[in-house]
Design a protein around this motif. Structure first.
Motif, mmCIF file in Angstrom:
data_model
loop_
_atom_site.group_PDB
_atom_site.id
_atom_site.type_symbol
_atom_site.label_atom_id
_atom_site.label_comp_id
_atom_site.label_asym_id
_atom_site.label_seq_id
_atom_site.Cartn_x
_atom_site.Cartn_y
_atom_site.Cartn_z
ATOM 1 N N PHE A 63 -2.588 48.570 39.634
ATOM 2 C CA PHE A 63 -3.708 48.622 38.692
ATOM 3 C C PHE A 63 -3.418 47.864 37.398
ATOM 4 O O PHE A 63 -4.347 47.407 36.735
ATOM 5 C CB PHE A 63 -4.080 50.073 38.395
ATOM 6 C CG PHE A 63 -4.586 50.828 39.593
ATOM 7 C CD1 PHE A 63 -5.410 50.208 40.523
ATOM 8 C CD2 PHE A 63 -4.229 52.159 39.804
ATOM 9 C CE1 PHE A 63 -5.878 50.897 41.637
ATOM 10 C CE2 PHE A 63 -4.692 52.853 40.905
ATOM 11 C CZ PHE A 63 -5.520 52.221 41.825
ATOM 12 N N ALA A 64 -2.150 47.737 37.051
ATOM 13 C CA ALA A 64 -1.815 46.950 35.865
ATOM 14 C C ALA A 64 -2.145 45.480 36.097
ATOM 15 O O ALA A 64 -2.615 44.781 35.184
ATOM 16 C CB ALA A 64 -0.338 47.112 35.521
ATOM 17 N N LYS A 65 -1.938 45.024 37.314
ATOM 18 C CA LYS A 65 -2.173 43.616 37.648
ATOM 19 C C LYS A 65 -3.609 43.355 38.086
ATOM 20 O O LYS A 65 -4.169 42.276 37.831
ATOM 21 C CB LYS A 65 -1.205 43.194 38.754
ATOM 22 C CG LYS A 65 -1.097 41.684 38.938
ATOM 23 C CD LYS A 65 0.061 41.333 39.866
ATOM 24 C CE LYS A 65 0.214 39.808 39.998
ATOM 25 N NZ LYS A 65 1.342 39.456 40.904
ATOM 26 N N TYR A 66 -4.218 44.354 38.716
ATOM 27 C CA TYR A 66 -5.582 44.193 39.247
ATOM 28 C C TYR A 66 -6.421 45.425 38.847
ATOM 29 O O TYR A 66 -6.661 46.312 39.667
ATOM 30 C CB TYR A 66 -5.554 44.047 40.766
ATOM 31 C CG TYR A 66 -4.588 42.992 41.257
ATOM 32 C CD1 TYR A 66 -4.910 41.633 41.179
ATOM 33 C CD2 TYR A 66 -3.344 43.340 41.788
ATOM 34 C CE1 TYR A 66 -4.026 40.657 41.621
ATOM 35 C CE2 TYR A 66 -2.455 42.370 42.231
ATOM 36 C CZ TYR A 66 -2.798 41.039 42.132
ATOM 37 O OH TYR A 66 -1.916 40.065 42.569
ATOM 38 N N ALA A 74 -10.240 39.230 44.410
ATOM 39 C CA ALA A 74 -9.869 37.815 44.289
ATOM 40 C C ALA A 74 -8.360 37.576 44.361
ATOM 41 O O ALA A 74 -7.902 36.441 44.196
ATOM 42 C CB ALA A 74 -10.407 37.259 42.966
ATOM 43 N N ALA A 75 -7.593 38.617 44.631
ATOM 44 C CA ALA A 75 -6.136 38.498 44.611
ATOM 45 C C ALA A 75 -5.603 37.731 45.820
ATOM 46 O O ALA A 75 -6.302 37.547 46.818
ATOM 47 C CB ALA A 75 -5.511 39.887 44.570
ATOM 48 N N ASN A 76 -4.362 37.306 45.720
ATOM 49 C CA ASN A 76 -3.657 36.713 46.850
ATOM 50 C C ASN A 76 -3.180 37.853 47.742
ATOM 51 O O ASN A 76 -2.425 38.718 47.307
ATOM 52 C CB ASN A 76 -2.446 35.911 46.340
ATOM 53 C CG ASN A 76 -1.705 35.209 47.459
ATOM 54 O OD1 ASN A 76 -1.654 35.690 48.590
ATOM 55 N ND2 ASN A 76 -1.101 34.072 47.155
ATOM 56 N N PRO A 77 -3.610 37.897 49.005
ATOM 57 C CA PRO A 77 -3.234 39.008 49.891
ATOM 58 C C PRO A 77 -1.727 39.227 49.985
ATOM 59 O O PRO A 77 -1.268 40.374 50.068
ATOM 60 C CB PRO A 77 -3.817 38.586 51.243
ATOM 61 C CG PRO A 77 -4.942 37.672 50.903
ATOM 62 C CD PRO A 77 -4.505 36.944 49.679
ATOM 63 N N GLU A 78 -0.955 38.153 49.942
ATOM 64 C CA GLU A 78 0.493 38.298 50.047
ATOM 65 C C GLU A 78 1.068 39.048 48.839
ATOM 66 O O GLU A 78 2.027 39.825 48.976
ATOM 67 C CB GLU A 78 1.158 36.931 50.180
ATOM 68 C CG GLU A 78 0.839 36.234 51.503
ATOM 69 C CD GLU A 78 1.531 34.886 51.624
ATOM 70 O OE1 GLU A 78 2.225 34.479 50.658
ATOM 71 O OE2 GLU A 78 1.381 34.244 52.677
ATOM 72 N N ASP A 79 0.464 38.835 47.674
ATOM 73 C CA ASP A 79 0.910 39.559 46.483
ATOM 74 C C ASP A 79 0.611 41.058 46.607
ATOM 75 O O ASP A 79 1.421 41.906 46.230
ATOM 76 C CB ASP A 79 0.236 39.001 45.229
ATOM 77 C CG ASP A 79 0.686 37.576 44.908
ATOM 78 O OD1 ASP A 79 1.760 37.174 45.401
ATOM 79 O OD2 ASP A 79 -0.049 36.872 44.181
#
Length: 258
Positions: A63-66, A74-79
């Motif tokens: 949640f801090a990042k997204y 919209a995130a990179n699935p691998e991340d």
């Protein structure tokens, strides 16, 4: 206890047991950490096949990042996979949380819907998850039929149903609607701390006089007290009329069963 029980008697017994559970577990609550409905929705999806403790260790980074559905969609699935790896089934969970985030963005303006009918249209969201979010984020009463809940209401002979949706409706007919959300927490607390799957602490349980399954686990106080779990294990023993000193120290410090 006789095996034949009228519907009225079952309802009265269930409501007495519900009142005892309220007294036994005044600390019952949602054990997933969250600050808003979106966080609770994601955390509940992630809690499948893992513990709430593990989810609570994982979600702060996520949640801090997204922090919003837009961010997560919209995130990179691998991340996301790397963050969720400790929770198990991380690829499937990544697909679910990204998919439901996209659905929130595209169909609900980035907001978590407030009805069960809408919520179950989200990828990876079933009635159990929807009821958790509705009850704890929006104060909409709901019954959460997880493995603990299903096991206990079966043991207590509140219902003979095995399908979670049928269990939800059967228990809903026994207990007043305003109590549904907190009943779910109390039953789950009891399942994690007292009424374990393999060996319930029957001799240290507050429900013994009303439970048809009494005797499934040890009934002798010393043996039963050793099975109690959680920070209030000694209080649970005392509430059942058992000497709290019979509860080993490790029971108070060890985490409850998932």
């Amino acid at each position: 206890m006789a095996r034949t029980e009228s519907d009225l008697s079952r309802k009265r017994r269930a409501r007495k047991m519900a009142r005892l559970l309220e007294e036994t577990h005044p600390d019952a609550h949602c054990e997933l950490d969250f600050q808003n409905a979106f966080q609770l929705l994601i955390a509940t999806v992630l809690s499948a096949q893992t513990t709430d403790v593990r989810v609570n260790l994982t979600t702060p980074t996520l949640f801090a990042k997204y922090p919003t559905p837009d961010d997560l969609a919209a995130a990179n699935p691998e991340d996301i996979e790397q963050i969720l790896k400790p929770t198990g089934f991380f690829r499937a969970k990544t697909k679910s949380v990204m998919g439901l985030s996209a659905a929130l963005r595209d169909r609900f303006g980035g907001e978590v819907p407030r009805t069960l009918a809408e919520m179950v249209t989200l990828p990876g969201v079933g009635r159990k998850t929807a009821n958790v979010v509705l009850g704890n984020a929006f104060d909409v009463p709901g019954i959460t039929v997880d493995t603990h809940f299903q096991r206990l209401v079966g043991r207590w002979e509140w219902t003979a149903e095995s399908d979670p949706v049928k269990i939800e409706h059967a228990v809903g007919a026994l207990i007043e609607k305003r109590e549904w959300t907190m009943l779910s927490h109390r039953v789950i607390f009891h399942g994690r701390r007292v009424c374990h799957a393999r060996k319930p602490a029957c001799g240290a349980c507050t429900l013994t006089k009303l439970c048809p399954a009494y005797g499934t686990g040890p009934t002798e106080a010393a043996a039963a007290a050793k099975l109690l779990k959680g920070p209030r294990a000694r209080e649970l023993a005392a509430a059942a009329g058992v000497d709290p000193e019979l509860v080993p120290a490790k029971a108070v410090t060890e985490p409850e069963a998932p």
